[in-house]
Write a protein that holds these residues in place. Sequence first.
Motif, PDB file in Angstrom:
ATOM      1  N   MET A   1       0.857  -1.181   0.000  1.00 50.74           N
ATOM      2  CA  MET A   1       0.000   0.000   0.000  1.00 50.74           C
ATOM      3  C   MET A   1       0.898   1.238   0.000  1.00 50.74           C
ATOM      4  O   MET A   1       1.798   1.357   0.806  1.00 50.74           O
ATOM      5  CB  MET A   1      -0.902  -0.035   1.225  1.00 50.74           C
ATOM      6  N   GLU A   2       0.637   2.147  -0.894  1.00 50.31           N
ATOM      7  CA  GLU A   2       1.424   3.366  -1.014  1.00 50.31           C
ATOM      8  C   GLU A   2       0.597   4.555  -0.525  1.00 50.31           C
ATOM      9  O   GLU A   2      -0.595   4.638  -0.803  1.00 50.31           O
ATOM     10  CB  GLU A   2       1.843   3.580  -2.470  1.00 50.31           C
ATOM     11  N   PHE A   3       1.250   5.436   0.234  1.00 51.12           N
ATOM     12  CA  PHE A   3       0.568   6.611   0.757  1.00 51.12           C
ATOM     13  C   PHE A   3       0.934   7.830  -0.057  1.00 51.12           C
ATOM     14  O   PHE A   3       2.058   7.954  -0.538  1.00 51.12           O
ATOM     15  CB  PHE A   3       0.965   6.855   2.218  1.00 51.12           C
ATOM     16  N   GLU A   4       0.001   8.739  -0.196  1.00 51.44           N
ATOM     17  CA  GLU A   4       0.251   9.989  -0.894  1.00 51.44           C
ATOM     18  C   GLU A   4       0.549  11.069   0.139  1.00 51.44           C
ATOM     19  O   GLU A   4      -0.151  11.194   1.143  1.00 51.44           O
ATOM     20  CB  GLU A   4      -0.979  10.382  -1.719  1.00 51.44           C
ATOM     21  N   ALA A   5       1.604  11.853  -0.109  1.00 47.44           N
ATOM     22  CA  ALA A   5       1.999  12.919   0.818  1.00 47.44           C
ATOM     23  C   ALA A   5       1.061  14.113   0.689  1.00 47.44           C
ATOM     24  O   ALA A   5       0.549  14.412  -0.385  1.00 47.44           O
ATOM     25  CB  ALA A   5       3.424  13.354   0.533  1.00 47.44           C
TER      26      ALA A   5
END
Length: 57
Positions: A1-5
């Motif tokens: 899972m990738e998070f957006e800044a």
Amino acid sequence: MEFEATKRTDLIGQTGSVTRNFTIVDALEYPTGVSIRVSDDMGEEYWTGLDDIDLDQ
């Protein structure tokens, strides 16, 4: 899972200070001032100016 800044514009321009313990491992004097290479308590080594630090007395 990738998070957006998320950009924190409320922090931009704020000032503060960082306190670290360090040991001077190299020093060079120039006509414009003294440059020192330090090894800090976080394991980092970097060059900075003698005017940018406070030495223990």
